[in-house]
Motif scaffolding. Structure first.
Motif, PDB file in Angstrom:
ATOM      1  N   LEU A 182       0.705  12.238  15.399  1.00 39.48           N
ATOM      2  CA  LEU A 182      -0.195  12.917  16.364  1.00 39.48           C
ATOM      3  C   LEU A 182       0.426  13.973  17.385  1.00 39.48           C
ATOM      4  N   LEU A 183       1.593  14.152  17.525  1.00 39.80           N
ATOM      5  CA  LEU A 183       2.304  15.125  18.190  1.00 39.80           C
ATOM      6  C   LEU A 183       2.004  16.581  18.435  1.00 39.80           C
ATOM      7  N   ASP A 184       1.482  17.005  17.349  1.00 38.13           N
ATOM      8  CA  ASP A 184       1.155  18.605  17.333  1.00 38.13           C
ATOM      9  C   ASP A 184      -0.278  18.896  17.139  1.00 38.13           C
ATOM     10  N   VAL A 185      -1.142  17.611  17.731  1.00 36.04           N
ATOM     11  CA  VAL A 185      -2.480  17.870  17.563  1.00 36.04           C
ATOM     12  C   VAL A 185      -2.954  18.637  18.755  1.00 36.04           C
ATOM     13  N   ASP A 186      -3.627  19.830  18.733  1.00 39.89           N
ATOM     14  CA  ASP A 186      -4.081  20.378  19.954  1.00 39.89           C
ATOM     15  C   ASP A 186      -5.431  19.944  20.551  1.00 39.89           C
ATOM     16  N   ASP A 187      -6.203  19.518  19.845  1.00 38.09           N
ATOM     17  CA  ASP A 187      -7.536  19.060  20.293  1.00 38.09           C
ATOM     18  C   ASP A 187      -7.623  17.515  19.909  1.00 38.09           C
ATOM     19  N   LEU A 188      -6.828  16.858  20.862  1.00 38.19           N
ATOM     20  CA  LEU A 188      -6.757  15.599  20.638  1.00 38.19           C
ATOM     21  C   LEU A 188      -8.084  14.791  21.114  1.00 38.19           C
ATOM     22  N   GLY A 189      -8.892  15.470  21.800  1.00 41.85           N
ATOM     23  CA  GLY A 189     -10.236  14.705  21.908  1.00 41.85           C
ATOM     24  C   GLY A 189     -11.140  14.641  20.904  1.00 41.85           C
ATOM     25  N   ARG A 190     -11.160  16.007  20.108  1.00 43.20           N
ATOM     26  CA  ARG A 190     -11.867  16.028  18.834  1.00 43.20           C
ATOM     27  C   ARG A 190     -11.539  15.095  17.711  1.00 43.20           C
ATOM     28  N   LEU A 191     -10.099  14.845  17.562  1.00 39.53           N
ATOM     29  CA  LEU A 191      -9.735  13.960  16.614  1.00 39.53           C
ATOM     30  C   LEU A 191      -9.701  12.632  17.120  1.00 39.53           C
ATOM     31  N   LEU A 192      -9.891  12.010  18.295  1.00 35.86           N
ATOM     32  CA  LEU A 192     -10.239  10.704  18.807  1.00 35.86           C
ATOM     33  C   LEU A 192     -11.716  10.405  18.628  1.00 35.86           C
ATOM     34  N   ARG A 193     -12.461  11.305  18.830  1.00 33.65           N
ATOM     35  CA  ARG A 193     -13.965  11.173  18.909  1.00 33.65           C
ATOM     36  C   ARG A 193     -14.428  11.012  17.084  1.00 33.65           C
ATOM     37  N   GLN A 194     -13.576  11.573  16.337  1.00 38.07           N
ATOM     38  CA  GLN A 194     -13.698  11.442  14.793  1.00 38.07           C
ATOM     39  C   GLN A 194     -13.332   9.970  14.286  1.00 38.07           C
ATOM     40  N   VAL A 195     -12.103   9.758  14.922  1.00 40.85           N
ATOM     41  CA  VAL A 195     -11.558   8.342  14.704  1.00 40.85           C
ATOM     42  C   VAL A 195     -12.581   7.216  15.285  1.00 40.85           C
ATOM     43  N   HIS A 227      -7.288  10.089  27.456  1.00 43.57           N
ATOM     44  CA  HIS A 227      -7.888  10.574  26.331  1.00 43.57           C
ATOM     45  C   HIS A 227      -8.215   9.427  25.634  1.00 43.57           C
ATOM     46  N   LEU A 228      -7.747   8.318  25.526  1.00 42.46           N
ATOM     47  CA  LEU A 228      -8.339   7.362  24.686  1.00 42.46           C
ATOM     48  C   LEU A 228      -9.655   6.801  25.362  1.00 42.46           C
ATOM     49  N   ALA A 229      -9.547   6.634  26.684  1.00 40.74           N
ATOM     50  CA  ALA A 229     -10.593   6.006  27.478  1.00 40.74           C
ATOM     51  C   ALA A 229     -11.796   6.815  27.358  1.00 40.74           C
ATOM     52  N   ARG A 230     -11.716   8.248  27.420  1.00 38.76           N
ATOM     53  CA  ARG A 230     -12.527   9.351  27.460  1.00 38.76           C
ATOM     54  C   ARG A 230     -13.417   9.393  25.897  1.00 38.76           C
ATOM     55  N   SER A 231     -12.763   8.772  25.060  1.00 34.84           N
ATOM     56  CA  SER A 231     -13.347   8.780  23.738  1.00 34.84           C
ATOM     57  C   SER A 231     -13.729   7.267  23.430  1.00 34.84           C
ATOM     58  N   LEU A 244       6.940   4.599  21.762  1.00 34.39           N
ATOM     59  CA  LEU A 244       5.772   4.130  22.394  1.00 34.39           C
ATOM     60  C   LEU A 244       4.627   3.686  21.464  1.00 34.39           C
ATOM     61  N   ILE A 245       4.031   2.518  21.463  1.00 29.40           N
ATOM     62  CA  ILE A 245       2.981   2.088  20.457  1.00 29.40           C
ATOM     63  C   ILE A 245       2.058   1.730  21.323  1.00 29.40           C
ATOM     64  N   LEU A 246       0.990   2.481  21.258  1.00 33.79           N
ATOM     65  CA  LEU A 246      -0.543   2.216  22.008  1.00 33.79           C
ATOM     66  C   LEU A 246      -1.445   1.558  20.948  1.00 33.79           C
ATOM     67  N   ARG A 247      -2.150   0.329  21.321  1.00 39.24           N
ATOM     68  CA  ARG A 247      -3.152  -0.231  20.686  1.00 39.24           C
ATOM     69  C   ARG A 247      -4.313  -0.035  21.334  1.00 39.24           C
ATOM     70  N   ALA A 248      -5.336   0.679  20.870  1.00 39.23           N
ATOM     71  CA  ALA A 248      -6.728   0.816  21.423  1.00 39.23           C
ATOM     72  C   ALA A 248      -7.634   0.175  20.489  1.00 39.23           C
ATOM     73  N   VAL A 249      -8.835  -0.509  21.188  1.00 35.06           N
ATOM     74  CA  VAL A 249      -9.932  -0.913  20.399  1.00 35.06           C
ATOM     75  C   VAL A 249     -11.175   0.097  20.631  1.00 35.06           C
ATOM     76  N   LYS A 250     -11.794  -0.002  19.587  1.00 33.47           N
ATOM     77  CA  LYS A 250     -13.075   0.904  19.700  1.00 33.47           C
ATOM     78  C   LYS A 250     -13.939   0.048  20.493  1.00 33.47           C
ATOM     79  N   GLU A 251     -14.855   0.688  21.541  1.00 26.45           N
ATOM     80  CA  GLU A 251     -15.842   0.074  22.169  1.00 26.45           C
ATOM     81  C   GLU A 251     -17.125   0.765  21.643  1.00 26.45           C
ATOM     82  N   GLY A 252     -18.133   0.265  21.822  1.00 22.50           N
ATOM     83  CA  GLY A 252     -19.583   0.894  21.875  1.00 22.50           C
ATOM     84  C   GLY A 252     -19.988   0.925  20.005  1.00 22.50           C
TER      85      GLY A 252
END
Length: 197
Positions: free
Chosen positions: A102-115, A162-166, A188-196
């Motif tokens: 994910l280093l070169d992802v420009d629109d990270l928000g869009r990607l996170l919304r899709q995930v 970014h993760l919280a906003r998504s 760095l390893i981040l574990r995020a859980v989908k809410e909603g």
């Protein structure tokens, strides 16, 4: 040698030790978001998951298919941009792993919304990236350079926001790779859980 162990890089503990991915056996669905050097989609399949990999580079998808054939498992490979997950049903995935992809992802928000759309509620999204602090000091043919924190890549705070906003809740932050060679974390390893929903 291909194994059922999910890996995050050389000299970094595997998921067998970190336990951030959870159980994906019994036909659960897992996605490797960007085919990594470790080809974790094969490990997913060897663990008993229905495995999917998405990458924009057809050669990485082909290499992954070859590794899956050699390991005698099935991996669905999709050649598309990482944020273009239209081929995956909503709320159908039990795990998503993005290992240094994910280093070169420009629109990270869009990607996170899709995930978020393709994951089931309460399931983990595991992201591994070079540790932002490790990028403060670099060396090239001109010698050592120091970059102010946050000027080279996203900071830990950036990832968290970014993760919280998504609508993901970060429940683990692992700073790994400290050794005699590297006094600062390398990964760095981040574990995020989908809410909603």
């Amino acid at each position: 040698m291909t194994t059922s162990v999910i890996r995050f890089g050389r000299d970094i503990p595997t998921d067998a030790e970190l336990r951030v991915c959870g159980d994906i056996g019994d036909g659960k669905r897992a996605l490797e978001l960007g085919v990594s050097r470790e080809q974790n989609a094969v490990a997913f399949a060897l663990s008993g998951a229905r495995s999917i990999a998405v990458d924009p580079d057809e050669s990485k998808i082909e290499a992954l298919r070859g590794a899956a054939t050699e390991a005698e498992v099935t991996v669905q490979g999709i050649t598309t941009e990482l944020a273009d997950l239209g081929a995956i049903s909503s709320a159908s995935l039990d795990l998503v792993v993005a290992n240094h992809s994910l280093l070169d992802v420009d629109d990270l928000g869009r990607l996170l919304r899709q995930v978020h759309r393709v994951m089931r509620s309460g399931k983990p999204f595991v992201i591994a990236v070079p540790h932002p602090f490790a990028r403060v000091y670099t060396t090239d043919e001109m010698g050592s350079k120091v970059h102010p924190y946050g000027t080279v890549g996203r900071t830990i705070g950036d990832w968290f926001i970014h993760l919280a906003r998504s609508n993901f809740r970060v429940d683990q932050i692992l700073e790994l790779g400290v050794s005699e060679i590297s006094p600062v974390p390398t990964t760095l390893i981040l574990r995020a859980v989908k809410e909603g929903d």
